[in-house]
Design a protein around this motif. Structure first.
Motif, PDB file in Angstrom:
ATOM      1  N   ARG A   1       0.644   0.820   2.818  1.00 32.74           N
ATOM      2  CA  ARG A   1       1.845   0.294   3.651  1.00 32.74           C
ATOM      3  C   ARG A   1       2.343  -0.846   2.737  1.00 32.74           C
TER       4      ARG A   1
ATOM      5  N   GLN B   1       5.022   1.088   0.716  1.00 25.67           N
ATOM      6  CA  GLN B   1       6.029   1.614   1.624  1.00 25.67           C
ATOM      7  C   GLN B   1       7.017   0.690   2.091  1.00 25.67           C
ATOM      8  N   TYR B   2       6.539  -0.497   2.505  1.00 26.65           N
ATOM      9  CA  TYR B   2       7.643  -1.483   2.755  1.00 26.65           C
ATOM     10  C   TYR B   2       8.441  -1.889   1.687  1.00 26.65           C
TER      11      TYR B   2
ATOM     12  N   MET C   1       6.283  -7.661  -1.027  1.00 22.01           N
ATOM     13  CA  MET C   1       5.702  -6.758  -0.584  1.00 22.01           C
ATOM     14  C   MET C   1       5.000  -5.783  -2.127  1.00 22.01           C
TER      15      MET C   1
END
Length: 305
Positions: free
Chosen positions: A39, A42-43, A95
């Protein structure tokens, strides 16, 4: 000029294809998207894509649409757009930092502190070397330094500690891709993108390396398989309730499951053989089986018999 326009559009559509491909890689891996590391990466990619379109491509298209305007004016607009895109870059880099830390099997506070100090030193280096360093005039160089600093910070953690999902050889390739994403920024820092061809090459490499990082991580990482829900264990009591078995029929079924004959069941339950046959016939009708073997097979599907 026409050739330059053609190169711009070709590069733009290639970058657009890399963006779509990079995003789809994550959305197609439904069983992996719940993993925190997946995740966060991906961010990171989504934020960096947004930053690149907002800054790099806006700058290219502004110069393409207004080629005769004052260069100083165009430069100010470009720097302004770069500055207001800062949230995309900062969120994306945060991130990336979290992604790198979540990959570690164990964390070292001293190493994290040392990496943070080196990253901060690299970011403030232009201010230390040049007291007249103008942020508005060198925004792109400052952001490139910021990207390099964060990438090197994440690399430093991955180099010295084992990580999840990647063995040694695969881990080295992952680190090399990260290193390449930092190297791509060097031409921007040293102001080597004076020609349009070199600038387009830099933009294309930016998209290619970041997309490559996402694709490599998702497809090469040895992630745990999807968690499948355990089927609820069905007991003999559930079987009785499901098929509407009476108490006497329940006793007959248990004796049939033990492999006893009608005579043996009749002697055990103190009834006649005909009574057992009648019960057995009704059991067959309720469970929709034709003989003892099929009934036994059906019972094996139920636990705690």
């Amino acid at each position: 000029m026409e050739l330059q326009r053609l190169l711009i559009w070709i590069c733009f559509f290639f970058c657009l294809g890399l963006t779509v491909g990079g995003v789809l890689v994550f959305f197609r891996q439904k069983e992996k998207e719940n993993l925190p590391t997946v995740r966060f990466l991906q961010y990171y990619l989504i934020m960096m894509y947004a930053f690149a379109y907002y800054v790099m491509w806006s700058d290219v298209f502004i110069r393409l649409l207004f080629p005769m305007e004052d260069k100083a004016f165009i430069s100010k607009i470009s720097n302004f757009l770069t500055l207001i895109s800062t949230p995309f870059l900062l969120i994306g880099l945060i991130m990336l930092i979290v992604w790198g830390l979540r990959l570690l099997k164990k964390k070292s506070i001293p190493l994290i502190i040392m990496g943070s100090m080196l990253a901060v030193l690299l970011i403030v280096l232009p201010f230390l070397l040049d007291q007249h360093f103008d942020v508005l005039q060198h925004t792109e160089q400052l952001f490139a330094l910021l990207i390099i600093a964060v990438v090197l910070f994440s690399m430093l953690q991955l180099v010295f500690f084992p990580i999840h999902y990647f063995k040694t050889r695969l881990k080295i390739l992952l680190i090399l891709i990260l290193l390449l994403s930092a190297i791509v920024q060097l031409p921007l820092i040293f102001n080597l993108l004076n020609q349009a061809v070199w600038e387009l090459g830099y933009i294309f490499l930016f998209f290619l390396v970041n997309t490559g990082l996402g694709v490599y991580f998702v497809y090469v990482g040895d992630f745990p398989g999807p968690k499948r829900e355990r089927q609820k264990a069905i007991s003999f009591e559930d079987f009785v309730e499901k098929y509407g078995i009476t108490a006497r029929e329940e006793e007959v079924i248990l004796e049939i499951y033990k492999g006893k004959t009608n005579r043996e069941i009749a002697d055990c339950l103190f009834v006649t053989v005909q009574t057992i046959k009648d019960h057995t016939h009704r059991i067959y009708q309720k469970t929709e089986v034709r003989n003892r073997n099929q009934l036994a097979t059906l019972l094996r599907g139920f636990e705690n018999t």
